[in-house]
Design a protein around this motif. Structure first.
Motif, short mmCIF file in Angstrom:
data_model
loop_
_atom_site.label_atom_id
_atom_site.label_comp_id
_atom_site.label_asym_id
_atom_site.label_seq_id
_atom_site.Cartn_x
_atom_site.Cartn_y
_atom_site.Cartn_z
N ASP A 75 0.91 -1.11 0.04
CA ASP A 75 -0.01 0.07 0.05
C ASP A 75 0.85 1.19 0.02
N GLU A 76 2.07 1.09 0.83
CA GLU A 76 2.87 2.53 0.92
C GLU A 76 3.36 2.56 -0.55
N LEU A 77 3.82 1.63 -1.13
CA LEU A 77 4.62 1.52 -2.57
C LEU A 77 3.53 2.14 -3.42
N LYS A 78 2.12 1.86 -3.56
CA LYS A 78 1.49 2.25 -4.42
C LYS A 78 0.97 3.77 -4.16
N ARG A 79 1.20 4.34 -2.72
CA ARG A 79 0.77 5.60 -2.61
C ARG A 79 1.89 6.30 -3.04
N LEU A 80 3.10 5.94 -3.01
CA LEU A 80 4.48 6.74 -3.76
C LEU A 80 4.73 6.36 -5.15
N GLY A 81 4.06 5.68 -5.63
CA GLY A 81 4.22 5.42 -7.12
C GLY A 81 5.39 4.48 -7.37
N MET A 82 5.57 3.56 -6.52
CA MET A 82 6.94 3.09 -6.49
C MET A 82 6.61 1.52 -6.99
N ASP A 83 7.60 0.70 -7.56
CA ASP A 83 7.45 -0.62 -8.16
C ASP A 83 8.18 -1.49 -6.92
N PHE A 84 7.81 -2.76 -7.36
CA PHE A 84 8.33 -3.75 -6.44
C PHE A 84 8.94 -4.88 -7.17
N GLY A 85 10.06 -5.32 -6.72
CA GLY A 85 10.99 -6.19 -7.60
C GLY A 85 10.44 -7.52 -7.09
N PRO A 86 11.05 -8.62 -7.65
CA PRO A 86 10.87 -10.00 -7.42
C PRO A 86 10.87 -10.45 -6.00
N TYR A 87 9.92 -11.19 -5.50
CA TYR A 87 9.94 -11.62 -4.32
C TYR A 87 10.39 -13.10 -4.27
N VAL A 88 11.11 -13.69 -3.29
CA VAL A 88 11.70 -15.08 -3.36
C VAL A 88 10.48 -16.05 -3.25
N LEU A 89 10.38 -16.69 -4.02
CA LEU A 89 9.40 -17.65 -3.66
C LEU A 89 9.96 -19.25 -3.39
N ARG A 90 10.67 -19.60 -3.98
CA ARG A 90 11.77 -21.01 -3.72
C ARG A 90 13.08 -20.76 -3.98
N ALA A 91 13.90 -20.69 -2.98
CA ALA A 91 15.18 -20.44 -3.43
C ALA A 91 16.17 -21.38 -2.50
N ASP A 92 15.59 -22.69 -2.18
CA ASP A 92 16.48 -23.57 -1.46
C ASP A 92 17.62 -24.35 -2.25
N SER A 93 18.96 -23.57 -2.20
CA SER A 93 20.00 -24.09 -2.80
C SER A 93 20.53 -25.23 -2.34
N GLY A 94 20.15 -25.93 -1.19
CA GLY A 94 20.47 -27.09 -0.70
C GLY A 94 19.64 -28.26 -0.97
N LYS A 95 18.85 -28.09 -1.77
CA LYS A 95 17.91 -29.43 -2.33
C LYS A 95 18.00 -29.79 -3.71
N THR A 96 18.00 -30.93 -4.10
CA THR A 96 17.97 -31.30 -5.38
C THR A 96 16.47 -31.71 -5.72
N ASP A 97 15.74 -30.82 -6.47
CA ASP A 97 14.28 -30.94 -6.65
C ASP A 97 13.81 -30.67 -8.09
N PHE A 98 14.02 -29.50 -8.69
CA PHE A 98 13.59 -29.11 -10.12
C PHE A 98 14.37 -30.32 -11.16
N VAL A 99 15.44 -30.73 -10.89
CA VAL A 99 16.06 -31.47 -11.64
C VAL A 99 15.70 -33.11 -11.80
N LEU A 100 14.58 -33.48 -11.13
CA LEU A 100 14.15 -34.88 -10.66
C LEU A 100 12.92 -34.95 -11.38
N ASN A 101 12.58 -36.03 -11.97
CA ASN A 101 11.16 -36.63 -12.33
C ASN A 101 10.60 -37.50 -11.39
N ASN A 102 10.22 -37.03 -10.34
CA ASN A 102 9.69 -37.39 -9.09
C ASN A 102 8.44 -36.86 -8.68
N GLN A 103 7.32 -37.85 -8.72
CA GLN A 103 6.10 -36.97 -8.36
C GLN A 103 5.99 -36.28 -7.16
#
Length: 314
Positions: free
Chosen positions: A95-123
């Motif tokens: 709301d404060e960003l909107k009031r001042l007319g400012m943009d918001f950069g990407p927020y971190v959704l998933r950034a666990d660099s200790g896991k092996t996940d996206f590279v696996l074919n695993n349900q």
């Protein structure tokens, strides 16, 4: 502007404040660049400080940090911790960003660099990723934030990299199926293997570009972290040009050291001029440290560094 706001600006930009202290003035280049005390006009590009970068001047409160950034000429911020904040505070920030007319950069959704996940074919892994995406949808609905950052995790030493690439593409398509209808774009961040993140799968802009082209969805782009890419591959401007269609945001930081521009070897003034001429209108997240860490002088020097690099001719 009410009296309390004037007093806030006075405390952070004038008088005995460190922004005008001799130690900072001495750091100003002899070429006549603007001092941070004068840096109230908007920058040419949307450089985005992290909330808390200027805590020596603005304190701990995220709203006061946003106000300070605006006073200093910044027209965007980013917050890697957004998803961990109380939902009520998330809304106040936006709301404060909107009031001042400012943009918001990407927020971190998933950034666990200790896991092996996206590279696996695993349900089971895929179900976990889908659950993460649904959590991101809730955050984006609450805040209106439309860029969500993800890291593709570690590579699997027992699986050929080409199979891992195919699995990452498939998993990202499932993620896009959830995010795209909500108008949310995932930005993939390649990270360097040599200094900060050994063992990760996604390390370079050409690799990220190939994955995004294979997915071929408007909801899957790249966040080009210039600090990481200088270490991984260099050739920064040509790589940006080659991958331009798939870049959704930028992270900033000089190398070596990962501090503000002008402290390392990267010519950010030329890079910013290039992006300006490309008519880039997105955020450039200042995801770096402060070379004079924990001091008001150091924070002032960060602002001055961006004024120096933003002084390119147009």
């Amino acid at each position: 502007m009410n009296s309390s706001r004037r007093e806030f600006i006075k405390k952070t930009t004038t008088g005995a404040a460190v922004l005008a202290a001799p130690a900072f003035i001495g750091a100003t280049r002899a070429s006549g660049q603007q001092k941070a005390t004068d840096a109230t006009a908007p920058f040419k590009l949307k450089y985005a400080p992290g909330l808390g970068m200027f805590r020596q001047h603005a304190g701990q409160d995220p709203i006061d940090n946003i106000k300070f950034c605006h006073d200093m000429g910044f027209r965007a911020v980013f917050d890697n911790n957004l998803m961990r904040r109380d939902p009520e505070l998330q809304v106040k920030i936006v709301d404060e960003l909107k009031r001042l007319g400012m943009d918001f950069g990407p927020y971190v959704l998933r950034a666990d660099s200790g896991k092996t996940d996206f590279v696996l074919n695993n349900q089971e892994v895929r179900d976990t990723l889908i659950a993460s995406m649904k959590g991101g949808v809730e955050t984006s609905k609450r805040t209106g934030a439309k860029l969500a950052l993800i890291v593709l995790g570690r590579y699997d030493v027992k699986l050929h990299r080409d199979y891992q690439t195919a699995n990452a593409i498939d998993n990202l398509r499932y993620c896009c199926d959830i995010m795209e209808p909500e108008g949310i774009t995932l930005v993939l961040e390649p990270l360097n293997n040599y200094i900060n993140h050994p063992g990760l799968f996604l390390t370079g802009i050409p690799q990220a570009y190939a994955i995004c082209r294979a997915i071929n969805r408007p909801s899957c782009k790249i966040v080009d972290d210039i600090y990481h890419q200088q270490i991984s591959e260099g050739n920064i401007i040509p790589n940006i040009e080659a991958a331009w269609s798939e870049i959704g945001a930028f992270h900033l930081g000089d190398s070596p050291g990962r501090n503000e521009p002008t402290t390392g070897e990267i010519n950010y003034k030329n890079i910013f001029k290039y992006l300006y001429n490309k008519k880039y209108e997105g955020t450039l997240c200042m995801e770096h440290g402060v070379s004079q860490r924990g001091t008001r002088e150091g924070e002032a020097r960060v602002i001055q560094a961006y004024r120096e690099c933003d002084s390119f001719e147009v």
